[in-house]
Every structure is written in C-alpha cells, then in structure tokens.
Design a protein around this motif. Structure first.
Motif, PDB file in Angstrom:
ATOM      1  N   PRO A  32      28.238 -31.256  11.940  1.00  0.00           N
ATOM      2  CA  PRO A  32      28.283 -30.080  12.824  1.00  0.00           C
ATOM      3  C   PRO A  32      28.627 -30.474  14.249  1.00  0.00           C
ATOM      4  N   SER A  33      29.402 -29.652  14.918  1.00  0.00           N
ATOM      5  CA  SER A  33      29.794 -29.900  16.306  1.00  0.00           C
ATOM      6  C   SER A  33      28.799 -29.233  17.246  1.00  0.00           C
ATOM      7  N   LEU A  39      20.275 -24.398  23.817  1.00  0.00           N
ATOM      8  CA  LEU A  39      19.452 -24.841  22.694  1.00  0.00           C
ATOM      9  C   LEU A  39      20.317 -24.951  21.448  1.00  0.00           C
ATOM     10  N   ASN A  40      20.296 -26.116  20.811  1.00  0.00           N
ATOM     11  CA  ASN A  40      21.020 -26.317  19.564  1.00  0.00           C
ATOM     12  C   ASN A  40      20.110 -26.045  18.373  1.00  0.00           C
ATOM     13  N   ASN A  41      20.701 -25.962  17.199  1.00  0.00           N
ATOM     14  CA  ASN A  41      19.884 -25.778  16.007  1.00  0.00           C
ATOM     15  C   ASN A  41      19.264 -27.115  15.596  1.00  0.00           C
ATOM     16  N   ARG A  42      18.440 -27.082  14.564  1.00  0.00           N
ATOM     17  CA  ARG A  42      17.685 -28.276  14.164  1.00  0.00           C
ATOM     18  C   ARG A  42      18.615 -29.376  13.660  1.00  0.00           C
ATOM     19  N   LEU A  43      19.656 -29.001  12.940  1.00  0.00           N
ATOM     20  CA  LEU A  43      20.539 -30.008  12.368  1.00  0.00           C
ATOM     21  C   LEU A  43      21.265 -30.792  13.461  1.00  0.00           C
ATOM     22  N   ILE A  44      21.781 -30.092  14.459  1.00  0.00           N
ATOM     23  CA  ILE A  44      22.480 -30.772  15.555  1.00  0.00           C
ATOM     24  C   ILE A  44      21.507 -31.618  16.366  1.00  0.00           C
ATOM     25  N   SER A  45      20.278 -31.131  16.538  1.00  0.00           N
ATOM     26  CA  SER A  45      19.279 -31.908  17.285  1.00  0.00           C
ATOM     27  C   SER A  45      18.929 -33.197  16.547  1.00  0.00           C
TER      28      SER A  45
END
Length: 227
Positions: A32-33, A39-45
C-alpha cells in the motif's frame, strides 16, 4: 518424469515473451502507498514501522558513509522478500530461483562496494588482502587466497540464494507428488507424508524470509569493510 520436476524453475513465456518481468514487478503492486492524510490506516502504519525497524537494524553496524545505501538495501530486502514469499503460492513462478537474476543482483552490489572502497580508502581496501603480522614466506600465498575469496563473494551470494530456494521448492514438489499415490494404498503413511509436507512448507516460508535477509546483510557487511 524427472525433467517435469524442474519445469517450475523455467521462466514462463507468453507468445514468446518472458513473463519474469511481471513476476518481479507484481509484488510492488501489493504494497500500500502512503496517503496524504495525517493519519494512515493500520496496514500502512505497520509497514512504515517495519521499514524503520529493519533500516535501523541494518545500518547499526555500518559507518556513517554507508548510511547513504539505506534506500537501496531496504528496497532490495523488500523485493527479495516479496518475490520469495509469493513464489510459495501454487501456480506461481519464483524469479529468485534463476541464477542469472541472482548474479545480476549480486555482482553489481558487490562491485559497487569494492569500487567505493578503492576510491575512498584504497590503503584500507587493499590491506584486507594481507592480514597484519603475516610471515614473509606466506605473503604471496595469502594475497592469492584473499584475492580469490574476494572474487568468490558475488558467486556465493547468488548461488546461496538460488540453491536454498531451488532445494526447498523441489522437496515440496517431490513430497506433494507422493501423497496422491500413497493415499490410495497406505493412508497412514500418506497422512504422515502430509504432515511432513506441512512442516516443510512452514520451513520454506522461514527460509524465504531468512535468505532475503542474509543476502542484504552480506551486502551490508561488504559495504562496511569499504566505508
């Protein structure tokens, strides 16, 4: 039948066009980009945290001059890790089982570290060819041995990655081929074989991750000697 086991290691083609490029580019589509939001989602974090942890761990033993390679080494690690992991899926192709690809990655990185060492600190780079305190009679022999070991490094990098992944994939296919034959004649043995296959698959997942890390770690160690 013996040759069919090695068909999985041949580069797939479509209308005469090799599809190895698609197999190498496709893993990057899955990452994911980051967005422009605060605030980013959990996967990007989690992805960003993994990149930070890995980069810190990788650059810890390096000198300050080697920190410029952080982007290259992290990108190389993620590319190898993604390709190795996706290659374990059914009906997929693992580009890192090709020795030509692995040598194409190993030789330029190794050569770059050698050139950097000869350019920035030629005395220290050449000093690796002769350990301190060597007896006079052993100097020519040790210089030849160290020179050979220097040129063997990229070969060891490429062959190690190729051999480990090829052996694991071949064992999985051999055991998976034996299960349908055994299930009709010896069901308990087939169940035991399936258990071995499951454990071997878990081991191969670990090997796929470890070999990607070892490849990048050795490149960083070569870089450490020349910075």
């Amino acid at each position: 039948m013996a040759l069919a086991f090695f068909d999985q290691f041949s580069s797939p083609t479509f209308l005469g066009i090799p599809l190895i490029v698609i197999a190498m580019v496709f893993p990057w589509v899955l990452f994911p980009s980051p967005s422009n939001r605060w605030l980013n989602n959990r996967l990007i974090s989690l992805q960003g945290q993994f990149f930070n942890r890995f980069t810190q761990q990788l650059l810890l033993p390096l000198n300050f001059g080697g920190h410029k390679w952080a982007l290259f080494l992290t990108s190389l690690m993620m590319m190898l890790l993604s390709i190795n992991m996706l290659g374990l899926l059914p009906y997929t192709f693992t580009p890192t089982t090709q020795l030509s690809l692995n040598m194409g990655l190993a030789v330029p990185f190794w050569l770059a570290t050698v050139i950097i060492g000869l350019r920035n600190q030629p005395t220290a780079a050449l000093a690796h060819l002769l350990p301190e305190g060597t007896p006079l009679l052993l100097i020519p022999v040790l210089i030849i041995i160290e020179t050979i070991s220097l040129f063997i490094r990229p070969i060891a990098l490429g062959v190690r990655l190729t051999a480990n992944l090829t052996a694991g994939h071949l064992l999985i296919q051999l055991i998976a081929t034996a299960i349908p034959v055994l299930i009709t004649t010896m069901a308990p043995v087939a169940l035991l074989t399936f258990t071995v296959l499951f454990l071997l698959t878990v081991l191969e997942v670990a090997v796929a991750m470890i070999q990607a890390y070892v490849f990048v770690l050795l490149v960083s160690l070569y870089l450490q000697e020349n910075t």
